[in-house]
Scaffold this motif. Structure first.
Motif, mmCIF file in Angstrom:
data_model
loop_
_atom_site.group_PDB
_atom_site.id
_atom_site.type_symbol
_atom_site.label_atom_id
_atom_site.label_comp_id
_atom_site.label_asym_id
_atom_site.label_seq_id
_atom_site.Cartn_x
_atom_site.Cartn_y
_atom_site.Cartn_z
ATOM 1 N N HIS A 1 0.848 -1.193 0.000
ATOM 2 C CA HIS A 1 0.000 0.000 0.000
ATOM 3 C C HIS A 1 0.886 1.246 0.000
ATOM 4 C CE1 HIS A 1 -3.763 -2.201 0.779
ATOM 5 N NE2 HIS A 1 -2.998 -3.003 1.508
ATOM 6 N N ARG A 2 0.500 2.219 -0.807
ATOM 7 C CA ARG A 2 1.272 3.439 -0.939
ATOM 8 C C ARG A 2 0.734 4.526 -0.021
ATOM 9 N NH1 ARG A 2 1.084 8.395 -3.126
ATOM 10 N NH2 ARG A 2 2.987 9.275 -4.026
ATOM 11 N N PHE A 3 1.648 5.242 0.638
ATOM 12 C CA PHE A 3 1.266 6.346 1.513
ATOM 13 C C PHE A 3 2.118 7.573 1.196
ATOM 14 C CE2 PHE A 3 0.416 2.427 3.828
ATOM 15 C CZ PHE A 3 -0.927 2.593 4.141
ATOM 16 N N TYR A 4 1.481 8.725 1.198
ATOM 17 C CA TYR A 4 2.224 9.982 1.072
ATOM 18 C C TYR A 4 2.979 10.224 2.381
ATOM 19 C CZ TYR A 4 3.450 14.875 1.000
ATOM 20 O OH TYR A 4 4.164 16.039 1.065
ATOM 21 N N PRO B 1 -0.023 18.328 15.106
ATOM 22 C CA PRO B 1 -0.888 18.814 14.023
ATOM 23 C C PRO B 1 -0.295 18.549 12.642
ATOM 24 C CG PRO B 1 -0.663 20.479 15.748
ATOM 25 C CD PRO B 1 0.347 19.410 16.043
ATOM 26 N N ASP B 2 1.032 18.637 12.529
ATOM 27 C CA ASP B 2 1.674 18.366 11.243
ATOM 28 C C ASP B 2 1.444 16.920 10.811
ATOM 29 O OD1 ASP B 2 2.638 20.918 10.901
ATOM 30 O OD2 ASP B 2 4.616 20.489 11.738
ATOM 31 N N ALA B 3 1.593 16.000 11.739
ATOM 32 C CA ALA B 3 1.367 14.597 11.407
ATOM 33 C C ALA B 3 -0.081 14.377 10.982
ATOM 34 C CB ALA B 3 1.711 13.706 12.605
ATOM 35 N N LEU B 4 -1.008 15.011 11.662
ATOM 36 C CA LEU B 4 -2.423 14.831 11.320
ATOM 37 C C LEU B 4 -2.742 15.394 9.936
ATOM 38 C CD1 LEU B 4 -4.020 15.570 14.795
ATOM 39 C CD2 LEU B 4 -3.916 13.357 13.627
ATOM 40 N N ASP B 5 -2.029 16.435 9.538
ATOM 41 C CA ASP B 5 -2.210 16.946 8.169
ATOM 42 C C ASP B 5 -1.796 15.899 7.140
ATOM 43 O OD1 ASP B 5 -3.177 19.385 9.010
ATOM 44 O OD2 ASP B 5 -1.259 20.439 8.801
ATOM 45 N N VAL B 6 -0.688 15.220 7.393
ATOM 46 C CA VAL B 6 -0.251 14.155 6.487
ATOM 47 C C VAL B 6 -1.250 13.000 6.514
ATOM 48 C CG1 VAL B 6 1.572 12.483 6.001
ATOM 49 C CG2 VAL B 6 2.172 14.800 6.705
ATOM 50 N N ALA B 7 -1.686 12.630 7.715
ATOM 51 C CA ALA B 7 -2.647 11.534 7.842
ATOM 52 C C ALA B 7 -3.939 11.851 7.094
ATOM 53 C CB ALA B 7 -2.931 11.252 9.316
ATOM 54 N N ARG B 8 -4.403 13.108 7.187
ATOM 55 C CA ARG B 8 -5.632 13.499 6.481
ATOM 56 C C ARG B 8 -5.485 13.288 4.981
ATOM 57 N NH1 ARG B 8 -10.201 12.888 6.960
ATOM 58 N NH2 ARG B 8 -10.171 13.822 9.042
ATOM 59 N N ASN C 1 -3.632 11.095 3.480
ATOM 60 C CA ASN C 1 -3.681 9.665 3.187
ATOM 61 C C ASN C 1 -5.085 9.089 3.361
ATOM 62 O OD1 ASN C 1 -0.960 9.022 2.395
ATOM 63 N ND2 ASN C 1 -0.330 9.376 4.508
ATOM 64 N N VAL C 2 -5.771 9.527 4.401
ATOM 65 C CA VAL C 2 -7.154 9.062 4.597
ATOM 66 C C VAL C 2 -8.013 9.442 3.398
ATOM 67 C CG1 VAL C 2 -9.242 9.367 5.986
ATOM 68 C CG2 VAL C 2 -7.026 9.051 7.110
ATOM 69 N N ASP C 3 -7.860 10.661 2.916
ATOM 70 C CA ASP C 3 -8.623 11.103 1.747
ATOM 71 C C ASP C 3 -8.235 10.318 0.496
ATOM 72 O OD1 ASP C 3 -9.950 12.917 3.331
ATOM 73 O OD2 ASP C 3 -8.746 14.641 2.706
ATOM 74 N N ASP C 4 -6.932 10.031 0.352
ATOM 75 C CA ASP C 4 -6.492 9.256 -0.810
ATOM 76 C C ASP C 4 -7.148 7.879 -0.843
ATOM 77 O OD1 ASP C 4 -4.874 11.281 -1.724
ATOM 78 O OD2 ASP C 4 -2.995 10.415 -1.005
ATOM 79 N N TYR C 5 -7.390 7.309 0.317
ATOM 80 C CA TYR C 5 -8.011 5.982 0.392
ATOM 81 C C TYR C 5 -9.536 6.043 0.480
ATOM 82 C CZ TYR C 5 -3.681 3.310 0.629
ATOM 83 O OH TYR C 5 -2.483 2.705 0.310
ATOM 84 N N GLY C 6 -10.091 7.240 0.483
ATOM 85 C CA GLY C 6 -11.547 7.369 0.511
ATOM 86 C C GLY C 6 -12.176 6.832 1.780
ATOM 87 N N LEU C 7 -11.499 7.044 2.923
ATOM 88 C CA LEU C 7 -11.962 6.444 4.174
ATOM 89 C C LEU C 7 -12.483 7.476 5.176
ATOM 90 C CD1 LEU C 7 -9.166 3.758 4.680
ATOM 91 C CD2 LEU C 7 -11.599 3.318 4.277
#
Length: 298
Positions: A98-101, A164-171, A173-179
């Motif tokens: 699985h690919r993650f930004y 907050p920076d980590a959560l921006d990255v996580a957001r 990735n969550v959006d990329d996976y449509g979750l």
């Protein structure tokens, strides 16, 4: 005037061989997706040339254009001279296919917990379809939260990080996976600001590197956020808080899967009363443990 030796690198095979030599000569530290110079060089070459990462052989003897060669060599140069993990150079990391930004706001995804999620934490979770609530504590890029959502398709997943920076990255990735409809991100210092919930599964890859090991980290690891690595003198500062609070957030049959890296001795010294199940994977031994709610409340 002699032409640049770089002009003699004509094919992918040439570029990969050159990359392996440069990486070995520089004695770069690996461990952010690759554990050997060959895999690292292949990845950088294929990424730079926009080729499928799982298809090398048909292209090995293909000639490259001058601008393509420059693109590859620039990546290799940065990897060697700046000691930047490859994932930060390419803004992507691969975990269990699985690919993650990623960027330098988060650590590079590499947790062996991901391998356990391939099988839905079997046999400790008997029915992945029955799991209703999952928590990923210290989520970073969101990779384990996303893999948890895929492993437990009917579960709601909460993912927590203090950064907050980590959560921006996580957001992203969550959006990329449509979750976004099944996975919520929470800004919280561990459990402090987390709404009350009873989780069937908690997964956690916390900061656990002891202070001595932090001081000895190779340069590559110093590009990662110290907040996501440093666990205090014995590496157990956050682990103590997590284990103290976790029972209040676990369902009756809930389980906690915790990564502690190479800190088993420190863990056992800090928690002599606990008898966790130590979970081995293809990639790791004595680095993951599982505790039930019952064990944590004894």
């Amino acid at each position: 005037m002699h032409p640049s030796p770089r002009l003699e690198l004509l094919t992918l095979r040439d570029l990969i061989r050159y990359g392996v030599s440069r990486l070995n000569a520089a004695q770069v530290a690996l461990g952010h997706g690759s554990d050997n110079a060959w895999d690292e060089a292949v990845y950088l070459v294929l990424h730079a040339l926009h080729l499928p990462l799982d298809t090398l052989d048909p292209f090995l003897d293909a000639r490259v254009l001058g601008e393509e060669r420059d693109r590859v060599l620039d990546l290799i140069d940065r990897r060697v001279t700046e000691r930047v993990p490859a994932a930060y150079l390419t803004n992507e990391a691969w975990l269990r296919g699985h690919r993650f930004y990623v960027d330098e706001r988060v650590i590079v995804p590499r947790s062996p917990i991901a391998e356990l999620l391939d099988e839905g934490l079997s046999p400790w979770v008997q029915d992945p379809l029955a799991v209703e609530n999952v928590l990923d504590m210290c989520t970073g890029s969101g990779c384990l939260a996303i893999l948890s959502a895929l492993a437990f398709p009917y579960a709601h997943v909460d993912a927590v990080d203090v950064s907050p920076d980590a959560l921006d990255v996580a957001r992203r990735n969550v959006d990329d996976y449509g979750l976004a409809d099944r996975l919520d991100l929470h800004a919280s210092n561990l459990f402090d600001s987390l709404p009350a919930c009873q989780y069937d599964v908690i997964v956690c890859n916390p900061p656990y590197v002891n202070s001595g090991s932090m001081n000895a980290l190779p340069q590559e690891y110093r590009h990662e956020p110290e907040l996501a690595l440093a666990g205090g003198g014995d590496g157990m500062d956050l682990v103590r808080r997590i284990l103290e609070a976790a029972p209040r957030f676990l369902s009756q049959e809930g389980v906690l899967v915790l990564e502690i890296g190479h800190e088993r001795d420190f863990f056992e010294a800090a928690f002599p009363q606990l008898s966790p199940v130590w979970l081995d994977t293809e990639a790791a031994s004595d680095q993951l443990l599982l505790l039930t709610r019952e064990q944590l409340t004894l």
